[in-house]
Design a protein around this motif. Sequence first.
Motif, PDB file in Angstrom:
ATOM      1  N   LYS A   1       8.654   6.073  19.630  1.00  0.00           N
ATOM      2  CA  LYS A   1       7.303   6.065  20.189  1.00  0.00           C
ATOM      3  C   LYS A   1       7.375   5.554  21.617  1.00  0.00           C
ATOM      4  O   LYS A   1       7.964   4.518  21.883  1.00  0.00           O
TER       5      LYS A   1
ATOM      6  N   ARG B   1       1.892  -0.004  12.950  1.00  0.00           N
ATOM      7  CA  ARG B   1       0.790   0.950  13.168  1.00  0.00           C
ATOM      8  C   ARG B   1       1.191   2.376  12.784  1.00  0.00           C
ATOM      9  O   ARG B   1       0.376   3.128  12.268  1.00  0.00           O
TER      10      ARG B   1
ATOM     11  N   SER C   1       1.382   2.502   8.910  1.00  0.00           N
ATOM     12  CA  SER C   1       0.081   2.412   8.237  1.00  0.00           C
ATOM     13  C   SER C   1      -0.858   3.533   8.698  1.00  0.00           C
ATOM     14  O   SER C   1      -2.065   3.411   8.534  1.00  0.00           O
ATOM     15  N   THR C   2      -0.320   4.578   9.294  1.00  0.00           N
ATOM     16  CA  THR C   2      -1.029   5.813   9.684  1.00  0.00           C
ATOM     17  C   THR C   2      -2.000   5.649  10.847  1.00  0.00           C
ATOM     18  O   THR C   2      -2.770   6.557  11.128  1.00  0.00           O
ATOM     19  N   LEU C   3      -1.962   4.513  11.550  1.00  0.00           N
ATOM     20  CA  LEU C   3      -2.889   4.348  12.669  1.00  0.00           C
ATOM     21  C   LEU C   3      -2.396   5.052  13.923  1.00  0.00           C
ATOM     22  O   LEU C   3      -3.176   5.362  14.825  1.00  0.00           O
ATOM     23  N   LEU C   4      -1.096   5.275  13.975  1.00  0.00           N
ATOM     24  CA  LEU C   4      -0.495   5.787  15.203  1.00  0.00           C
ATOM     25  C   LEU C   4       0.502   6.869  14.812  1.00  0.00           C
ATOM     26  O   LEU C   4       1.164   6.761  13.775  1.00  0.00           O
ATOM     27  N   ARG C   5       0.583   7.912  15.643  1.00  0.00           N
ATOM     28  CA  ARG C   5       1.554   8.962  15.370  1.00  0.00           C
ATOM     29  C   ARG C   5       2.845   8.694  16.119  1.00  0.00           C
ATOM     30  O   ARG C   5       2.825   8.359  17.285  1.00  0.00           O
TER      31      ARG C   5
ATOM     32  N   LEU D   1      -3.685  -3.262   5.005  1.00  0.00           N
ATOM     33  CA  LEU D   1      -3.222  -3.638   6.343  1.00  0.00           C
ATOM     34  C   LEU D   1      -3.983  -4.853   6.835  1.00  0.00           C
ATOM     35  O   LEU D   1      -5.212  -4.893   6.796  1.00  0.00           O
ATOM     36  N   ALA D   2      -3.231  -5.855   7.279  1.00  0.00           N
ATOM     37  CA  ALA D   2      -3.849  -6.975   7.985  1.00  0.00           C
ATOM     38  C   ALA D   2      -3.312  -6.962   9.404  1.00  0.00           C
ATOM     39  O   ALA D   2      -2.106  -7.107   9.615  1.00  0.00           O
ATOM     40  N   THR D   3      -4.202  -6.741  10.364  1.00  0.00           N
ATOM     41  CA  THR D   3      -3.777  -6.691  11.761  1.00  0.00           C
ATOM     42  C   THR D   3      -3.664  -8.105  12.327  1.00  0.00           C
ATOM     43  O   THR D   3      -4.049  -9.066  11.673  1.00  0.00           O
TER      44      THR D   3
END
Lengths: 314, 259
Positions: free
Chosen positions: A19, A55, A58-62, A88-90
């Motif tokens: 990434k 991220r 947990s599918t938040l970011l590609r 998910l706990a950020t």
Amino acid sequence: MSHSEAMNSYSLVAEGLRKRFGETHALDGFDLAVREGMVCGLLGPNGAGKTTAVRILSTLLRADGGRATVAGLDVATQAAEVRRRIGLATQEPAVDEILTGRENLEMWGRLYHLSAKQARSRAQELLEQFGLAEAGNKRIKHYSGGMRRRLDLAATFIQAPRVLFLDEPTTGLDPRNRNDAWQAIRTLVAAGSTVLLTTQYLDEADQLADQIAVLREGRVIVEGTPDRLKSMIGGDRLDLVLRDARDLPEAGDILAAFGRPAVDPDTRRLTVSVTDRMSALSHVMRAMEAKGIEVEDISMRRPTLDEVFLKVTA
Amino acid sequence: MTYVLYDSWTIARTNLVHWRRNPTAIASGLLYPVVMVLLFGYVFGSAMAVAGADDYRDYLMPGMFGQTMAVGITSTLVVVTTQASYGVTDRYRSMPVSQAGVVLGRAISDMINSVLELAILVAAGLAVGWSWHNGPLNALAAIGLLLLLRFSLIWVGIFAGLKLTPEAAGASWMLLLPLTMVANTFVSPSQMPGWMAVPAEWNPLSATVAACRRLFGNKGWVGDSWASEHAMLLAVAWPVAITLVFLPLSARAYRRLSR
């Protein structure tokens, strides 16, 4: 065992994740495999890519490249399915300040598509389980940092997730609140979720994790059990500060019994890695006294993350 | 997809609880327009003469309604930016929540909020002597146009909210307020200098407000420009166009959070 059976026992697999943000390679060939029910500590300094890894998983970011599966599902192509199985706990607790603790849990419960009644009873269970039963009807703005974190952790647990992501769950907490959060994390772990936990603290990974992966510049540079990692980096560090820099060579000879000491002439400091704390301490003190070397300060401490990196990358 | 309505109601309910628990925001949100009615109606109004209007407060009220709808965009903006900065948006996105539900929930609560605001303003208007003169159906049609404008601006608010910081969102009214005044809200564009009159006449807010004046039967400013003559058409066309542009844009901005 066939290849697919071997894969099934892993709840989380990342292969060559990459990434980039502009010129920064946040992840640069990130590999990790965590077995079902294990707690993996992802250890690294700020900017090592820990949050980016969480991220993406947990599918938040590609990701730009590579692939990853969570609970056997591809995070890029089966994101909706993955979301049914994770918590998910950020870094910042994602709690709603204006609502009470109970209302927060009920709201998240309904968003996990529990009925109103189910959401109510689940909220009550979680409040009790995470020691918030008394504070349940107070608004979050009256919660301490540790209570907020516990509520946030409870929220990740509404649907008993297969895989749980905890991104620096204790950063910014004082020691008491930190212990509080650790206790809550142990509650989550005991229920059998696979956990990926990021942290900057070696002792936190040591306390909570079955497996530690050390991350640097976007890739895992070493991975293993806490014991393996500790034996790799040696035991505790003995720091010795002398009154007179001229004694440094002689003191170095004494410490050589444990290993090659690191010497810093400017601060008149010697550091050596030891395994048996007490006997090392008394041995060194006696030897210094016998040689008439004046010691200004002596202390025993855990290795720092920097020392881990030095050791691992050496 | 079957959960869109369930999710949107959960979110809308939460938003309404927020609103209820924040008495200062309610007070300022609801009293602000009332204070403006008094200020403009009596303080400035005594010195105002608008072309074609016999009574300034009759002319003013549709403008107040329109401005309140337009300024409502800041509440959407602030909530969206704040949620994104607190990681609440991230949590939604890591859950099996339908994205349409999240956005629709926001829209529902904002619309409920706006209906209440309008009700209070209408009451304030009636109290200062404003009224509708063309029957209740036309009056309801005017209310419908106002809510249509508010609805279209929700998507602008969500789109901008995903792009801005909470600080920038808080300061957005500084830009918004002049935009709502370079219009036919308080005075007639025909009394403005030419370079200002043209954007004032074409302002989407002017279309809604002019259409409302006609539907309510409140006299004042009927210009001879195309925009003024087709105010009724524009009052529908502008919000539809804004929605068609910003609804997909806000959906895209939401997806782009995963970049």
